[in-house]
Motif scaffolding. Structure first.
Motif, short mmCIF file in Angstrom:
data_model
loop_
_atom_site.label_atom_id
_atom_site.label_comp_id
_atom_site.label_asym_id
_atom_site.label_seq_id
_atom_site.Cartn_x
_atom_site.Cartn_y
_atom_site.Cartn_z
N VAL A 17 108.58 57.28 -38.31
CA VAL A 17 109.79 57.76 -37.68
C VAL A 17 109.67 58.37 -36.33
O VAL A 17 110.12 58.01 -35.15
N PHE A 18 108.57 59.25 -36.21
CA PHE A 18 108.30 59.97 -35.02
C PHE A 18 107.71 59.01 -34.12
O PHE A 18 107.98 59.26 -32.73
N HIS A 19 106.79 58.01 -34.49
CA HIS A 19 106.04 57.15 -33.50
C HIS A 19 107.43 56.00 -32.91
O HIS A 19 107.38 55.75 -31.84
N ASP A 20 108.26 55.56 -33.96
CA ASP A 20 109.21 54.87 -33.48
C ASP A 20 110.12 55.51 -32.39
O ASP A 20 110.43 54.82 -31.48
N LEU A 21 110.57 56.69 -32.59
CA LEU A 21 111.51 57.46 -31.63
C LEU A 21 110.72 57.52 -30.35
O LEU A 21 111.36 57.29 -29.44
N LEU A 22 109.50 57.80 -30.26
CA LEU A 22 108.94 58.02 -28.93
C LEU A 22 108.69 56.84 -28.34
O LEU A 22 108.76 56.61 -27.03
N ARG A 23 108.48 55.51 -29.22
CA ARG A 23 108.18 54.36 -28.45
C ARG A 23 109.39 53.75 -28.03
O ARG A 23 109.86 53.25 -26.86
N HIS A 24 110.64 53.57 -28.87
CA HIS A 24 111.62 52.80 -28.64
C HIS A 24 112.94 53.69 -28.39
O HIS A 24 113.73 53.14 -27.68
N GLN A 25 112.88 54.85 -28.64
CA GLN A 25 114.01 55.83 -28.41
C GLN A 25 114.00 56.83 -27.71
O GLN A 25 114.28 58.09 -28.08
N PRO A 26 113.00 57.09 -26.65
CA PRO A 26 112.47 58.52 -26.24
C PRO A 26 114.07 59.24 -25.33
O PRO A 26 113.93 60.22 -25.21
N HIS A 27 114.99 58.15 -25.02
CA HIS A 27 115.92 58.77 -24.41
C HIS A 27 116.92 59.44 -25.26
O HIS A 27 117.76 60.34 -25.01
N GLN A 28 116.64 59.48 -26.89
CA GLN A 28 117.30 60.07 -27.57
C GLN A 28 116.86 61.54 -27.70
O GLN A 28 117.50 62.52 -28.39
N ILE A 29 115.60 62.05 -27.12
CA ILE A 29 114.94 63.22 -27.36
C ILE A 29 115.70 64.19 -26.83
O ILE A 29 115.65 65.46 -27.12
N SER A 30 116.51 64.14 -25.50
CA SER A 30 117.33 64.99 -24.99
C SER A 30 118.19 65.68 -26.04
O SER A 30 118.67 66.66 -25.72
N ASN A 31 118.53 64.86 -26.92
CA ASN A 31 119.69 65.22 -28.10
C ASN A 31 118.97 66.18 -28.98
O ASN A 31 119.69 66.61 -29.83
N ILE A 32 117.48 66.26 -29.19
CA ILE A 32 116.88 66.81 -30.10
C ILE A 32 116.38 68.03 -29.56
O ILE A 32 116.28 69.07 -30.44
N SER A 33 115.73 68.06 -28.50
CA SER A 33 114.91 69.06 -27.74
C SER A 33 115.50 69.76 -26.74
O SER A 33 115.73 68.96 -25.68
N SER A 34 115.68 70.96 -26.48
CA SER A 34 116.04 71.59 -25.32
C SER A 34 115.08 71.49 -24.21
O SER A 34 115.29 72.00 -22.99
N HIS A 35 113.82 71.11 -24.72
CA HIS A 35 112.86 71.30 -23.45
C HIS A 35 112.84 69.80 -22.69
O HIS A 35 112.45 69.88 -21.53
N VAL A 36 113.87 69.12 -23.12
CA VAL A 36 114.09 67.67 -22.35
C VAL A 36 115.59 67.73 -22.11
O VAL A 36 116.17 67.60 -22.99
N GLN A 37 115.77 67.16 -20.66
CA GLN A 37 117.21 67.03 -20.15
C GLN A 37 117.53 65.83 -20.43
O GLN A 37 118.85 65.29 -20.51
N SER A 38 116.60 64.53 -19.94
CA SER A 38 116.95 63.24 -19.88
C SER A 38 115.70 62.27 -20.08
O SER A 38 114.49 62.83 -19.48
N CYS A 39 115.75 61.22 -20.27
CA CYS A 39 114.72 60.27 -20.30
C CYS A 39 115.42 58.88 -20.02
O CYS A 39 116.08 58.59 -20.60
N ASP A 40 114.96 58.42 -18.79
CA ASP A 40 115.73 57.27 -18.20
C ASP A 40 114.80 55.90 -17.99
O ASP A 40 113.48 56.24 -17.76
N LEU A 41 115.33 54.90 -18.30
CA LEU A 41 114.59 53.58 -18.01
C LEU A 41 114.53 53.16 -16.74
O LEU A 41 115.66 52.79 -16.06
#
Length: 304
Positions: A17-41
């Motif tokens: 799940v961790f690997h899949d999130l980082l590979r396919h859904q890094p744009h979701q990390i801003s909803n998970i961690s306060s360290h990240v505001q956004s990730c755009d393609l």
């Protein structure tokens, strides 16, 4: 001056799940961690080698920006290499790469972050504070998925949930489990060795199928009754009525649901269970199994 910095973090949530999130859904990390505001393609497609993404993040209390190209993806090793091509990091270092590798051994998952960088001169400090940010993001992702995985857990009963996005057609994925489960072993032979009809008809509620599968290197069997099929919601529910699982669990109900929004297809697997006693561990290893199976089915249907 080439240098390297390595940090390792053990996580309790699924390594896949961790690997899949980082590979396919890094744009979701801003909803998970306060360290990240956004990730755009910026270029390419999510989860593909050569694609370019940008991050807005917080480092030492300051808003920062970084643009990266995905240089390498190793699905077998669960490894991704990002090369920074623009942003604040390159104001300090001549070159900078981030490599994330997830190593899974049974129920243990070890996330290793490696920084490979080149300093313009010896006076430049090593990026320890940036590594602290990355480790913080890693722990936030772990905590988020633990919350998701153990959404219900009271006494001997529990519920495990995992989700993953697929690029292939959601209707096709649903059809495989609703009417063609006997085809699954051809798409993911390392996980599923067969699905045989024991009673009724494929694609019918009340039918009983027998799955032969491999878990943690062991050959296993599960007899399941199709409890429900919802074509509108693209959902199939199986109840385990025999096999290895019932040696540890009183009941197990497995539901696979595909939610389609435009070109996005979100596959959700749910395990509802009741243990025979407190000594039985939660069946988290089955999440790794169904995620691996889902990814293999997706790969099988991607255009060759």
């Amino acid at each position: 001056m080439a240098s390297k910095l390595v940090s390792q973090t053990k996580i309790k949530s699924s390594g896949d799940v961790f690997h899949d999130l980082l590979r396919h859904q890094p744009h979701q990390i801003s909803n998970i961690s306060s360290h990240v505001q956004s990730c755009d393609l910026h270029d390419g497609e999510w989860g593909t080698q050569g694609s370019i993404i940008s991050w807005n993040y917080v480092h030492d209390g300051k808003d920062m920006f970084g643009k990266e190209i995905i240089e390498e993806i190793d699905e077998e090793k669960k490894s991704i290499t990002f090369k920074v091509i623009e942003g604040h990091i390159l104001e300090v270092y001549k070159t900078f790469k981030l490599i994330c590798h997830v190593d899974t051994n049974g129920e243990d998952h070890l996330v290793t972050w490696t920084f490979e960088y080149e300093k313009p001169h010896e006076d430049v400090e090593d990026p320890h504070s940036l590594m602290d940010v990355i480790v913080g993001i890693t722990k936030d992702i772990e905590a988020h998925h633990l919350d998701q995985l153990y959404t219900l857990k009271m006494g001997l009963t529990g519920k495990l949930i995992c989700q993953t996005c697929i690029k292939t057609d959601g209707d096709v994925f649903h059809e495989i489990f609703s009417t063609k489960p006997h085809h699954v072993h051809t798409m993911t032979p390392k996980n599923i060795q067969g699905c045989d009809l024991h009673e009724g008809e494929f694609g019918k509620v009340g039918s009983i199928v027998i799955w032969k599968y491999t878990l943690d290197g062991k050959e296993m069997v599960a007899k399941e009754r199709v409890e429900a099929i919802d074509e509108e919601k693209k959902s199939v529910t199986f109840k385990v009525v025999g096999g290895d699982l019932l040696e540890s669990f009183k009941t197990v109900v497995i539901t696979v649901h595909v939610d389609t929004s435009g070109e996005d297809n979100l596959v959700t697997w749910s395990f509802d269970y009741e243990k025979l006693d407190e000594s039985v561990k939660d069946p988290t290893q089955y999440l790794d199994l169904v995620l691996s199976m889902t990814r293999d089915i997706e790969t099988h249907h991607l255009p060759k």
